[in-house]
Design a protein around this motif. Sequence first.
Motif, PDB file in Angstrom:
ATOM      1  N   CYS A   6       4.195   3.189   3.684  1.00 28.00           N
ATOM      2  CA  CYS A   6       3.237   2.544   2.797  1.00 28.00           C
ATOM      3  C   CYS A   6       2.686   3.558   1.807  1.00 28.00           C
ATOM      4  O   CYS A   6       2.768   4.756   2.020  1.00 28.00           O
ATOM      5  CB  CYS A   6       2.102   1.885   3.579  1.00 28.00           C
ATOM      6  N   ILE A  12      -1.073  -2.330  -8.814  1.00 27.90           N
ATOM      7  CA  ILE A  12      -0.216  -3.498  -8.612  1.00 27.90           C
ATOM      8  C   ILE A  12       0.148  -4.080  -9.975  1.00 27.90           C
ATOM      9  O   ILE A  12      -0.733  -4.369 -10.782  1.00 27.90           O
ATOM     10  CB  ILE A  12      -0.942  -4.569  -7.769  1.00 27.90           C
ATOM     11  N   ARG A  16       6.279  -3.152 -10.451  1.00 30.37           N
ATOM     12  CA  ARG A  16       6.243  -2.544  -9.116  1.00 30.37           C
ATOM     13  C   ARG A  16       6.451  -3.580  -8.015  1.00 30.37           C
ATOM     14  O   ARG A  16       6.920  -3.235  -6.933  1.00 30.37           O
ATOM     15  CB  ARG A  16       4.925  -1.789  -8.926  1.00 30.37           C
ATOM     16  N   GLU A  17       6.129  -4.837  -8.300  1.00 31.49           N
ATOM     17  CA  GLU A  17       6.357  -5.889  -7.307  1.00 31.49           C
ATOM     18  C   GLU A  17       7.846  -6.142  -7.065  1.00 31.49           C
ATOM     19  O   GLU A  17       8.211  -6.763  -6.083  1.00 31.49           O
ATOM     20  CB  GLU A  17       5.650  -7.181  -7.728  1.00 31.49           C
ATOM     21  N   PHE A  22       2.782  -5.987  -1.701  1.00 28.47           N
ATOM     22  CA  PHE A  22       1.427  -5.444  -1.797  1.00 28.47           C
ATOM     23  C   PHE A  22       0.428  -6.246  -0.980  1.00 28.47           C
ATOM     24  O   PHE A  22       0.554  -7.462  -0.850  1.00 28.47           O
ATOM     25  CB  PHE A  22       0.946  -5.460  -3.255  1.00 28.47           C
ATOM     26  N   THR A  23      -0.604  -5.549  -0.525  1.00 27.06           N
ATOM     27  CA  THR A  23      -1.770  -6.212   0.042  1.00 27.06           C
ATOM     28  C   THR A  23      -2.532  -6.862  -1.097  1.00 27.06           C
ATOM     29  O   THR A  23      -2.213  -6.644  -2.273  1.00 27.06           O
ATOM     30  CB  THR A  23      -2.716  -5.198   0.723  1.00 27.06           C
ATOM     31  N   GLY A 128      -3.871  -1.737  -4.668  1.00 30.53           N
ATOM     32  CA  GLY A 128      -3.679  -2.171  -3.294  1.00 30.53           C
ATOM     33  C   GLY A 128      -2.879  -1.166  -2.505  1.00 30.53           C
ATOM     34  O   GLY A 128      -2.731  -0.005  -2.901  1.00 30.53           O
ATOM     35  N   ALA A 130       0.913  -0.637  -0.877  1.00 28.81           N
ATOM     36  CA  ALA A 130       2.287  -1.113  -0.994  1.00 28.81           C
ATOM     37  C   ALA A 130       3.070  -0.777   0.267  1.00 28.81           C
ATOM     38  O   ALA A 130       2.848   0.263   0.884  1.00 28.81           O
ATOM     39  CB  ALA A 130       2.967  -0.458  -2.192  1.00 28.81           C
TER      40      ALA A 130
END
Length: 167
Positions: A6, A12, A16-17, A22-23, A128, A130
């Motif tokens: 993590c 975010i 990057r997603e 992500f949280t 967040g 990751a």
Amino acid sequence: MGRIDCIAGIEINKKRETFFDFTTPYYMRKVVVFVREDNTNIQTIHDLRWQVVAGDRHSFVEEYFNQIGLRSQIRLYQTDSKETSMLLLQQKTIVAVIAPLEVGLYLAQKHHVKIKILDNLDPGSPVGIAVAKGNTKLLKQIEISLQKLKQEGTIDSIVAKWRSPKK
């Protein structure tokens, strides 16, 4: 070995997603461009043309540079840490550092680098934790703990401790 489970404190965004899950965000931060105070040649972000700038890939600032046509005209140099970037700025190896406001201010103070900030219009980016794409088990465990820390007010307390006065 060599695998990251993590990453905490990561911006975010859509790019990057594609690499991470992500949280929920736990705070918003502004990413800015730092230059040495004594560098009179760099007054705006447009003065970064043809210069070496240290920063993260896929950040708000890199996307903003793309939007205004500047990204292809600077050399974005990735270092192993923001601290390394600030030391390179101190040594005049690079002309600018892209970093979260609070991180950059802390490192500049720690290393006695007199800096100025070039505004880049970042409205604030969600931050967040990751995890590797598809690692839903770890993501769920972290999310449960994160929500508990939010409910207790621990997250707000930590953020307030490190939040800098607006510059």
